[in-house]
Design a protein around this motif. Sequence first.
Motif, PDB file in Angstrom:
ATOM      1  N   LEU A  38       0.812  -1.217   0.000  1.00 57.42           N
ATOM      2  CA  LEU A  38       0.000   0.000   0.000  1.00 57.42           C
ATOM      3  C   LEU A  38       0.844   1.264   0.000  1.00 57.42           C
ATOM      4  O   LEU A  38       0.600   2.188  -0.760  1.00 57.42           O
ATOM      5  N   VAL A  39       1.811   1.323   0.882  1.00 56.62           N
ATOM      6  CA  VAL A  39       2.565   2.566   1.065  1.00 56.62           C
ATOM      7  C   VAL A  39       3.913   2.229   1.677  1.00 56.62           C
ATOM      8  O   VAL A  39       4.077   1.192   2.329  1.00 56.62           O
ATOM      9  N   PRO A  80       8.572   5.681  12.890  1.00 53.75           N
ATOM     10  CA  PRO A  80       7.954   6.094  11.622  1.00 53.75           C
ATOM     11  C   PRO A  80       7.452   7.529  11.724  1.00 53.75           C
ATOM     12  O   PRO A  80       7.013   7.980  12.798  1.00 53.75           O
ATOM     13  N   GLY A  81       7.493   8.246  10.614  1.00 54.56           N
ATOM     14  CA  GLY A  81       7.045   9.637  10.622  1.00 54.56           C
ATOM     15  C   GLY A  81       5.618   9.796  11.093  1.00 54.56           C
ATOM     16  O   GLY A  81       5.279  10.745  11.804  1.00 54.56           O
ATOM     17  N   LEU A  82       4.768   8.843  10.726  1.00 52.28           N
ATOM     18  CA  LEU A  82       3.364   8.923  11.114  1.00 52.28           C
ATOM     19  C   LEU A  82       3.197   8.850  12.627  1.00 52.28           C
ATOM     20  O   LEU A  82       2.300   9.474  13.190  1.00 52.28           O
ATOM     21  N   GLY A  83       4.092   8.117  13.287  1.00 56.14           N
ATOM     22  CA  GLY A  83       3.968   7.937  14.731  1.00 56.14           C
ATOM     23  C   GLY A  83       4.284   9.177  15.535  1.00 56.14           C
ATOM     24  O   GLY A  83       3.931   9.255  16.724  1.00 56.14           O
ATOM     25  N   ALA A 142       5.704   9.764   3.277  1.00 56.46           N
ATOM     26  CA  ALA A 142       5.166   8.486   2.788  1.00 56.46           C
ATOM     27  C   ALA A 142       4.913   8.570   1.293  1.00 56.46           C
ATOM     28  O   ALA A 142       4.632   9.644   0.751  1.00 56.46           O
ATOM     29  N   GLN A 143       5.007   7.443   0.623  1.00 57.68           N
ATOM     30  CA  GLN A 143       4.729   7.343  -0.800  1.00 57.68           C
ATOM     31  C   GLN A 143       3.790   6.166  -1.021  1.00 57.68           C
ATOM     32  O   GLN A 143       4.008   5.087  -0.462  1.00 57.68           O
ATOM     33  N   SER A 144       2.751   6.386  -1.820  1.00 59.58           N
ATOM     34  CA  SER A 144       1.878   5.265  -2.149  1.00 59.58           C
ATOM     35  C   SER A 144       2.665   4.285  -3.004  1.00 59.58           C
ATOM     36  O   SER A 144       3.604   4.656  -3.711  1.00 59.58           O
TER      37      SER A 144
END
Length: 317
Positions: A160-161, A241-244, A305-307
Motif C-alpha cells: 500500500l505505502v 515512523p514519521g506517522l507515529g 510516505a509514498q503510495s
Amino acid sequence: MDVKQLKALITVAEVGSVTRAAELLHLVQPAVTRQIRTLEEELGVPLFQRTRQGMRPTEAGEIMIERARRALNELERARAEVQPSPGEVTGIVTLGLLESTLDLLAEPLVSAVGEAHPGVELRLMTGYSGHLQQWLDDGDLDLSLLYNLDSTPSLNARPLVRERLWAVAPVAAGLRAARPVAFAEVAAHPLVMPASGHALRTLIDAAATRSGETMDVTVQTNSMDVQKQLVLAGHGWTILPGLGIAEDITNGTLSAAPLSEPDIWRSIVLGTPRYGRVPPAVEVVAHELVRHIDTAVSQGRWPSAQSHSSHAPDPDM
C-alpha cells in the motif's frame, strides 16, 4: 458439547466465579456448575482449578477457552452474514492496525464504515506487525496492516505505502523535517529503542550495520508511546515512523527529522488470508481502508510516505 456450555466456559474464565457467571448469563448457579461439569466429563479432563481466589483454568481449560471463543465468534459472524436486509452488506469484520496508524485511521475508518455500511460491525485490534500476522494466520483477524512482508503460503500481502523512519529527539535538539539527519549523528546519542525482535528494531539494526555505527541503546521497550515519553524525559533519542510522531511535531513536544545515510524505509501492506471465501463485509472494509490511506498520503497527512504506485521498488525494503 453445545453453545450454552461454551458460553458458560468462557464467562466463568473471564470473571473467575461461577456465581458471577450465573448472574451475567441470567442462570441459576447450579445450572452453570452443571454445564461446566458436563463439559469436563465429556472431555475427560478438568477445565478449572477450584481455589480460594476463584476458578482458574487448567492447561486444558486454556486450550478449550481459546477454541470456544473462536467458535462462538464464527457463529456470531455467520448469523450476521445470513440475516441481512435486502441490498445491505452485513457482518462482523476484525481489522488489525499498526500502533503508529491508529491516530490517522481508526476513528475516520469507523465513521466511514458506519455511515456507508451500518450493517457492518467493525472490530479493531492493534499490536506489533509480528503479532498481527500471527493473529491473521490463526484466524483471529480478517485483514490487517503489516509491514515489510511479502505474500506467504497462507497470506496475501498487497503493498500500500512505504514510509521513511525519522530520528526523534527533545525539542532542544532542534531537529527539523526539512533537514534530514545522518544515522551517525543519531548513533552518537544514547538511544531508546524498540525491543529486540521487533520488526522496526530489525530495520534499525540493519541500518546500523550498513553505516558501520555502534548504537548506545540505554532502554528497550515494546511501546511507541513509552519510547516518546522516555525521549521527553531526557533518556535519549529514538527512531520511529514519521506517522507515529506527526502530532508530536505539530504540537511542538518533540523535534524530528528524516533519517539519512542511510535512509530507512518500511513498507506497509494489507494482509489477508490466501484461502477461503472473502465475505462482502470484509471487502467493503478493505476498500474503505485503502481509500483512507491513499487520501492521507495524497493530502500530505502521512509524513514522508509514498503510495506504492508512485515509486519503483526499493532494493533495501
